[in-house]
Design an enzyme around this catalytic site. Structure first.
Site, PDB file in Angstrom:
ATOM      1  N   ASP A  33       0.767  -1.318  -0.049  1.00  0.00           N
ATOM      2  CA  ASP A  33       0.055  -0.197  -0.089  1.00  0.00           C
ATOM      3  C   ASP A  33       0.719   1.269  -0.160  1.00  0.00           C
ATOM      4  O   ASP A  33       2.027   1.387   0.793  1.00  0.00           O
ATOM      5  CB  ASP A  33      -1.022  -0.213   1.256  1.00  0.00           C
ATOM      6  CG  ASP A  33      -2.104   1.058   1.130  1.00  0.00           C
ATOM      7  OD1 ASP A  33      -3.201   0.305   1.023  1.00  0.00           O
ATOM      8  OD2 ASP A  33      -1.925   2.219   0.877  1.00  0.00           O
ATOM      9  N   ASN A  93     -13.121  -2.934   2.285  1.00  0.00           N
ATOM     10  CA  ASN A  93     -13.898  -1.676   2.240  1.00  0.00           C
ATOM     11  C   ASN A  93     -14.901  -1.969   0.909  1.00  0.00           C
ATOM     12  O   ASN A  93     -14.409  -1.924  -0.173  1.00  0.00           O
ATOM     13  CB  ASN A  93     -13.273  -0.354   2.304  1.00  0.00           C
ATOM     14  CG  ASN A  93     -12.305  -0.256   3.547  1.00  0.00           C
ATOM     15  OD1 ASN A  93     -12.876  -0.524   4.488  1.00  0.00           O
ATOM     16  ND2 ASN A  93     -11.311   0.266   3.285  1.00  0.00           N
ATOM     17  N   GLY A  99     -16.343   3.050   3.328  1.00  0.00           N
ATOM     18  CA  GLY A  99     -15.075   3.759   3.030  1.00  0.00           C
ATOM     19  C   GLY A  99     -14.195   3.324   1.954  1.00  0.00           C
ATOM     20  O   GLY A  99     -13.034   3.554   2.045  1.00  0.00           O
ATOM     21  N   GLN A 100     -14.910   2.820   0.822  1.00  0.00           N
ATOM     22  CA  GLN A 100     -14.013   2.281  -0.356  1.00  0.00           C
ATOM     23  C   GLN A 100     -13.462   3.585  -1.341  1.00  0.00           C
ATOM     24  O   GLN A 100     -14.142   4.421  -1.590  1.00  0.00           O
ATOM     25  CB  GLN A 100     -14.849   1.321  -1.113  1.00  0.00           C
ATOM     26  CG  GLN A 100     -13.869   0.835  -2.219  1.00  0.00           C
ATOM     27  CD  GLN A 100     -14.643  -0.313  -3.177  1.00  0.00           C
ATOM     28  OE1 GLN A 100     -15.738  -0.403  -2.864  1.00  0.00           O
ATOM     29  NE2 GLN A 100     -13.965  -0.999  -3.762  1.00  0.00           N
ATOM     30  N   HIS A 106     -10.299  -4.941  -3.212  1.00  0.00           N
ATOM     31  CA  HIS A 106      -9.009  -5.322  -2.751  1.00  0.00           C
ATOM     32  C   HIS A 106      -8.943  -5.827  -1.245  1.00  0.00           C
ATOM     33  O   HIS A 106      -9.863  -5.083  -0.617  1.00  0.00           O
ATOM     34  CB  HIS A 106      -7.990  -4.127  -3.090  1.00  0.00           C
ATOM     35  CG  HIS A 106      -8.541  -2.974  -2.358  1.00  0.00           C
ATOM     36  ND1 HIS A 106      -9.529  -2.273  -3.236  1.00  0.00           N
ATOM     37  CD2 HIS A 106      -8.437  -2.251  -1.321  1.00  0.00           C
ATOM     38  CE1 HIS A 106      -9.756  -1.033  -2.460  1.00  0.00           C
ATOM     39  NE2 HIS A 106      -8.984  -1.063  -1.303  1.00  0.00           N
TER      40      HIS A 106
HETATM   41  P1  AMP Z   1      -9.726   1.390   0.173  1.00  0.00           P
HETATM   42  O1  AMP Z   1     -10.120   2.861   0.992  1.00  0.00           O
HETATM   43  O2  AMP Z   1     -10.145   0.365   0.806  1.00  0.00           O
HETATM   44  O3  AMP Z   1     -10.371   1.889  -1.313  1.00  0.00           O
HETATM   45  O4  AMP Z   1      -8.014   1.637   0.215  1.00  0.00           O
HETATM   46  C1  AMP Z   1      -7.313   2.052  -1.024  1.00  0.00           C
HETATM   47  C2  AMP Z   1      -5.988   1.645  -0.820  1.00  0.00           C
HETATM   48  O5  AMP Z   1      -5.385   2.090  -2.020  1.00  0.00           O
HETATM   49  C3  AMP Z   1      -5.392   2.674   0.309  1.00  0.00           C
HETATM   50  O6  AMP Z   1      -4.793   2.304   1.198  1.00  0.00           O
HETATM   51  C4  AMP Z   1      -4.369   3.456  -0.738  1.00  0.00           C
HETATM   52  O7  AMP Z   1      -3.185   4.106   0.108  1.00  0.00           O
HETATM   53  C5  AMP Z   1      -4.035   2.618  -1.736  1.00  0.00           C
HETATM   54  N1  AMP Z   1      -3.430   2.768  -2.992  1.00  0.00           N
HETATM   55  C6  AMP Z   1      -3.972   3.980  -3.581  1.00  0.00           C
HETATM   56  N2  AMP Z   1      -3.638   3.977  -5.005  1.00  0.00           N
HETATM   57  C7  AMP Z   1      -2.243   3.306  -4.795  1.00  0.00           C
HETATM   58  C8  AMP Z   1      -1.240   2.795  -5.541  1.00  0.00           C
HETATM   59  N3  AMP Z   1      -0.744   3.589  -6.771  1.00  0.00           N
HETATM   60  N4  AMP Z   1      -0.303   2.058  -5.029  1.00  0.00           N
HETATM   61  C9  AMP Z   1      -0.560   1.292  -3.967  1.00  0.00           C
HETATM   62  N5  AMP Z   1      -1.651   1.522  -3.256  1.00  0.00           N
HETATM   63  C10 AMP Z   1      -2.427   2.557  -3.637  1.00  0.00           C
END
Ligand code: AMP
Ligand code: ZN
Length: 119
Positions: A33, A93, A99-100, A106
């Site tokens: 992440d 999420n 909170g997505q 993922h």
């Molecule tokens: P969510 O809130 O569950 O949709 O989480 C999305 C996650 O993706 C967050 O923890 C971000 O830090 C992570 N994220 C977004 N863009 C990237 C990226 N390019 N590489 C790695 N992680 C990412």
């Protein structure tokens, strides 16, 4: 659709934007992440563009099971401590209320010794 041209995780899967990959096979990819909430924080992502668990049904049960099993294997490989004093957190999420932020399914795996940065 199998892949979304505008989706950031589909772009990572297609190697169009960089990531720190921990694992890849025909179904799944795992990468760190970019904004870690814990000393160890990575994501397990299906290569198929599924928006969230809200779009899943019985046809996805093998894929979802594979994500769960891989979580433990990769958590240990990434340095999460085994046994009851160790462990890791698994978060998915789903949707705005969930909170997505990235609309490609993922699983977050977070671990490492407490305290964590955010959790
Ligand atoms: P969510 O809130 O569950 O949709 O989480 C999305 C996650 O993706 C967050 O923890 C971000 O830090 C992570 N994220 C977004 N863009 C990237 C990226 N390019 N590489 C790695 N992680 C990412
Ligand atoms: Zn996608």
């Amino acid at each position: 659709m199998a892949s979304d041209p505008n989706c950031i995780f589909c772009k990572i899967i297609r190697n169009e934007i960089p990531s720190k990959k921990l694992f890849e096979d025909e179904d799944l990819i795992a990468f760190e992440d970019i904004r870690p909430a814990a000393p160890i924080h990575f994501l397990i992502v299906p290569k198929l563009h599924i928006v969230s668990l809200q779009q899943t049904d019985l046809s996805h049960q093998n894929l979802l099971g594979k994500m769960m099993v891989l979580a433990n294997t990769l958590a240990l490989k990434a340095g999460c401590r085994p046994g009851p004093q160790g462990g890791f957190r698994v978060v998915i999420n789903n949707g705005e209320d969930g909170g997505q932020e990235v609309n490609h399914l993922h699983m977050h795996i977070m671990g490492g010794p407490r305290p964590w940065l955010r959790a």
